[in-house]
Write an enzyme that holds these catalytic residues in place. Structure first.
Site, PDB file in Angstrom:
ATOM      1  N   GLY A 191       0.893  -1.048  -0.047  1.00 41.07           N
ATOM      2  CA  GLY A 191       0.207  -0.201   0.067  1.00 41.07           C
ATOM      3  C   GLY A 191       0.729   1.276  -0.123  1.00 41.07           C
ATOM      4  O   GLY A 191       2.022   1.349   0.591  1.00 41.07           O
TER       5      GLY A 191
ATOM      6  N   LEU B  79      -1.968   6.005   5.305  1.00 43.46           N
ATOM      7  CA  LEU B  79      -1.413   5.416   6.594  1.00 43.46           C
ATOM      8  C   LEU B  79       0.047   4.570   6.297  1.00 43.46           C
ATOM      9  O   LEU B  79       1.013   4.487   7.130  1.00 43.46           O
ATOM     10  CB  LEU B  79      -2.711   4.479   7.238  1.00 43.46           C
ATOM     11  CG  LEU B  79      -2.126   3.902   8.225  1.00 43.46           C
ATOM     12  CD1 LEU B  79      -2.031   4.632   9.530  1.00 43.46           C
ATOM     13  CD2 LEU B  79      -3.430   2.878   8.852  1.00 43.46           C
TER      14      LEU B  79
ATOM     15  N   LYS C 276      -6.691  -0.519   0.753  1.00 42.34           N
ATOM     16  CA  LYS C 276      -8.070  -0.447   0.804  1.00 42.34           C
ATOM     17  C   LYS C 276      -8.566  -1.823   0.897  1.00 42.34           C
ATOM     18  O   LYS C 276      -8.042  -2.746   0.245  1.00 42.34           O
ATOM     19  CB  LYS C 276      -8.519   0.361  -0.148  1.00 42.34           C
ATOM     20  CG  LYS C 276      -8.314   1.924  -0.280  1.00 42.34           C
ATOM     21  CD  LYS C 276      -8.875   2.545   1.014  1.00 42.34           C
ATOM     22  CE  LYS C 276      -8.105   3.909   0.864  1.00 42.34           C
ATOM     23  NZ  LYS C 276      -8.845   4.716   2.029  1.00 42.34           N
TER      24      LYS C 276
ATOM     25  N   ASN D 198      -8.952  -1.198   7.234  1.00 42.80           N
ATOM     26  CA  ASN D 198     -10.301  -0.978   8.006  1.00 42.80           C
ATOM     27  C   ASN D 198     -11.191  -2.054   7.452  1.00 42.80           C
ATOM     28  O   ASN D 198     -11.075  -2.619   6.225  1.00 42.80           O
ATOM     29  CB  ASN D 198     -10.972   0.417   7.113  1.00 42.80           C
ATOM     30  CG  ASN D 198     -10.590   1.548   7.945  1.00 42.80           C
ATOM     31  OD1 ASN D 198     -10.484   1.591   9.230  1.00 42.80           O
ATOM     32  ND2 ASN D 198     -10.818   2.718   7.609  1.00 42.80           N
TER      33      ASN D 198
ATOM     34  N   LYS E 298     -13.851  -0.707  15.978  1.00 49.81           N
ATOM     35  CA  LYS E 298     -13.662   0.294  14.952  1.00 49.81           C
ATOM     36  C   LYS E 298     -14.659   0.210  13.665  1.00 49.81           C
ATOM     37  O   LYS E 298     -14.742   1.272  13.415  1.00 49.81           O
ATOM     38  CB  LYS E 298     -12.195  -0.428  14.411  1.00 49.81           C
ATOM     39  CG  LYS E 298     -11.588   0.641  13.141  1.00 49.81           C
ATOM     40  CD  LYS E 298     -10.802   1.631  13.614  1.00 49.81           C
ATOM     41  CE  LYS E 298     -10.199   2.919  12.583  1.00 49.81           C
ATOM     42  NZ  LYS E 298      -9.469   2.292  11.553  1.00 49.81           N
TER      43      LYS E 298
ATOM     44  N   ASN F 115     -16.294   3.533  12.294  1.00 50.39           N
ATOM     45  CA  ASN F 115     -16.404   3.708  10.607  1.00 50.39           C
ATOM     46  C   ASN F 115     -17.722   3.828  10.247  1.00 50.39           C
ATOM     47  O   ASN F 115     -17.776   4.801   9.170  1.00 50.39           O
ATOM     48  CB  ASN F 115     -15.454   2.630  10.236  1.00 50.39           C
ATOM     49  CG  ASN F 115     -13.939   2.740  10.212  1.00 50.39           C
ATOM     50  OD1 ASN F 115     -13.183   1.851  10.667  1.00 50.39           O
ATOM     51  ND2 ASN F 115     -13.426   4.130  10.118  1.00 50.39           N
TER      52      ASN F 115
ATOM     53  N   ASN G 197     -17.646   7.507   8.638  1.00 50.96           N
ATOM     54  CA  ASN G 197     -17.063   7.489   7.137  1.00 50.96           C
ATOM     55  C   ASN G 197     -18.307   7.705   6.279  1.00 50.96           C
ATOM     56  O   ASN G 197     -18.120   8.701   5.510  1.00 50.96           O
ATOM     57  CB  ASN G 197     -16.272   6.195   6.972  1.00 50.96           C
ATOM     58  CG  ASN G 197     -14.890   5.938   7.663  1.00 50.96           C
ATOM     59  OD1 ASN G 197     -15.002   6.717   8.651  1.00 50.96           O
ATOM     60  ND2 ASN G 197     -14.302   5.312   6.989  1.00 50.96           N
TER      61      ASN G 197
ATOM     62  N   SER H  63     -12.535  12.270   6.604  1.00 51.66           N
ATOM     63  CA  SER H  63     -12.450  10.972   6.889  1.00 51.66           C
ATOM     64  C   SER H  63     -11.765  10.204   5.588  1.00 51.66           C
ATOM     65  O   SER H  63     -11.811  10.733   4.575  1.00 51.66           O
ATOM     66  CB  SER H  63     -13.830  10.259   7.246  1.00 51.66           C
ATOM     67  OG  SER H  63     -14.356  10.294   6.086  1.00 51.66           O
TER      68      SER H  63
ATOM     69  N   GLU I 115     -14.686   2.044   0.823  1.00 55.29           N
ATOM     70  CA  GLU I 115     -14.446   0.960   1.404  1.00 55.29           C
ATOM     71  C   GLU I 115     -15.997   0.565   2.012  1.00 55.29           C
ATOM     72  O   GLU I 115     -16.198  -0.181   2.905  1.00 55.29           O
ATOM     73  CB  GLU I 115     -13.519   1.027   2.910  1.00 55.29           C
ATOM     74  CG  GLU I 115     -12.129   1.236   2.297  1.00 55.29           C
ATOM     75  CD  GLU I 115     -10.994   1.022   3.347  1.00 55.29           C
ATOM     76  OE1 GLU I 115     -10.381   0.009   3.350  1.00 55.29           O
ATOM     77  OE2 GLU I 115     -11.190   2.019   4.028  1.00 55.29           O
TER      78      GLU I 115
HETATM   79  O1  PAF Z   1     -11.111   6.022   8.161  1.00 53.38           O
HETATM   80  C1  PAF Z   1     -11.040   6.717   9.070  1.00 53.38           C
HETATM   81  O2  PAF Z   1     -11.307   8.056   8.425  1.00 53.38           O
HETATM   82  C2  PAF Z   1     -10.858   6.908  10.351  1.00 53.38           C
HETATM   83  O3  PAF Z   1     -11.019   5.425  10.643  1.00 53.38           O
HETATM   84  C3  PAF Z   1     -11.631   7.557  11.325  1.00 53.38           C
HETATM   85  C4  PAF Z   1     -11.429   7.186  12.695  1.00 53.38           C
HETATM   86  C5  PAF Z   1     -13.168   7.570  10.919  1.00 53.38           C
HETATM   87  C6  PAF Z   1     -11.250   9.082  11.417  1.00 53.38           C
HETATM   88  O4  PAF Z   1     -11.465   9.950  10.434  1.00 53.38           O
END
Ligand code: PAF
Length: 325
Positions: A8, A12, A78, A104, A184, A188, A192, A254, A267
């Site tokens: 990737g 991140l 992703k 994610n 998480k 999200n 998101n 996000s 995603e």
């Molecule tokens: O996907 C994202 O953007 C992050 O996981 C989060 C925690 C929603 C913050 O922007």
């Protein structure tokens, strides 16, 4: 030195590659041509939250065949690219290679474990934030721990954890990984899609009452689906947790909003799509996730959203006026 392959080249992946590059022999593998060219030409630059920046030269390639096998492969693509990551990993993985996913959404660990064996694939979760400023330059956007599942039997597990810690990451080793993944996921699913379709920063969801209600309802719904499977979230109240994250990351765009702005795929399948599917399997209604899913799919397809109403607690909330023009 530990050899780490980062699969990737997004925000991140870039942040982690840069921080790890002082401690390990890091190579990035990806397919974003502008990013690969920028890294080759001038290295990768990280702008810290306080404005300081540093640049590191790194190997970044779209051709994993050019690289020797790695000790640790860190998968940060992703969620819809995980099957492609499996192919990219083929020549990088040897008998002992540890594979770590911090992606994610649901389903990534399963795809990697099916291809390379559950014993060597470690699920992790992080709330670290990062945003690409432009190709070659990434900005750190919010600190957070990296939670990793226990996998003490792998040769490279302890050295990798030590390497992350020396690089400045806070690493917590956990046993209830499903709880973390769903924890998480609830955040999200809440933040998101709404930020993506309305084109707003995370903080707006905490400030506007109707948006707050929808955000919290999506988190609550996801928590009910988790509970129906016997999964315990790592915090007592998913709705409050989503609110706290929206406040803590108020200035962030996000990841899904960033995807939509790039005109790219999101995603949503691995987030709301996964909640809806699990809801169907366990007989839990997921109307809020379903409406958010539908909106994101509409925007992904380049279509306008014509009906901005969403049902929350028996009332229809109209979100049209909260859309940023
Ligand atoms: O996907 C994202 O953007 C992050 O996981 C989060 C925690 C929603 C913050 O922007």
């Amino acid at each position: 030195m530990l050899r780490i392959g980062i699969i990737g080249t997004g925000a991140l992946a870039s942040l982690m590659a840069l921080r790890l590059a002082e401690q390990a022999d890091v190579a990035m593998v990806g397919s974003w041509p502008e990013q690969l060219d920028a890294i080759e030409a001038a290295g990768l630059t990280l702008v810290e939250a306080d404005g300081r920046s540093h640049t590191h030269s790194l190997t970044a390639t779209d051709e994993p065949l050019l690289l020797p096998p790695v000790d640790v492969a860190l998968v940060l693509v992703k969620s819809y690219q995980t099957a492609t990551a499996v192919r990219r990993l083929r020549t990088l993985v040897n008998t002992d290679t540890l594979i770590v996913t911090l992606q994610n959404g649901l389903g990534n660990w399963e795809i990697l474990a099916q291809a390379y064996g559950a014993w060597r694939v470690v699920q992790g979760v992080t709330s670290l934030g990062a945003t690409m400023v432009r190709p070659g330059v990434v900005r750190a956007a919010g600190d957070g721990p990296i939670n990793l599942a226990w996998a003490a039997s792998n040769l490279f597990y302890d050295p990798f954890v030590a390497c992350l810690r020396t690089a400045g990451f806070t690493v917590e080793l956990v046993r209830n990984v499903q709880g973390l993944v769903w924890g998480k996921l609830a955040v999200n699913a809440a933040i998101n899609p709404l930020t993506a379709v309305l084109q707003v920063r995370n903080g707006v969801l905490a400030e506007e009452e109707p948006l707050k209600q929808v955000m919290m309802a999506a988190a609550r719904e996801t928590a009910v689906v988790a509970a129906a499977q016997g999964i315990q979230l790592p915090y007592p109240d998913a709705a409050q947790r989503a609110l706290a994250v929206a406040q803590a990351t108020a200035q962030n765009h996000s990841s899904m909003l960033q995807d939509i702005r790039r005109g790219g795929q999101t995603e949503i399948e691995a987030i709301c799509g996964a909640v809806i599917k699990a809801g169907q399997r366990f007989g839990v209604p997921t109307a809020v996730n379903a409406q958010l899913y539908h909106w994101v799919k509409t925007v992904e397809a380049g279509q306008p959203i014509t009906d901005w109403r969403i049902g929350v607690g028996g009332t229809a909330v109209d979100l049209e006026s909260y859309r940023k023009e």
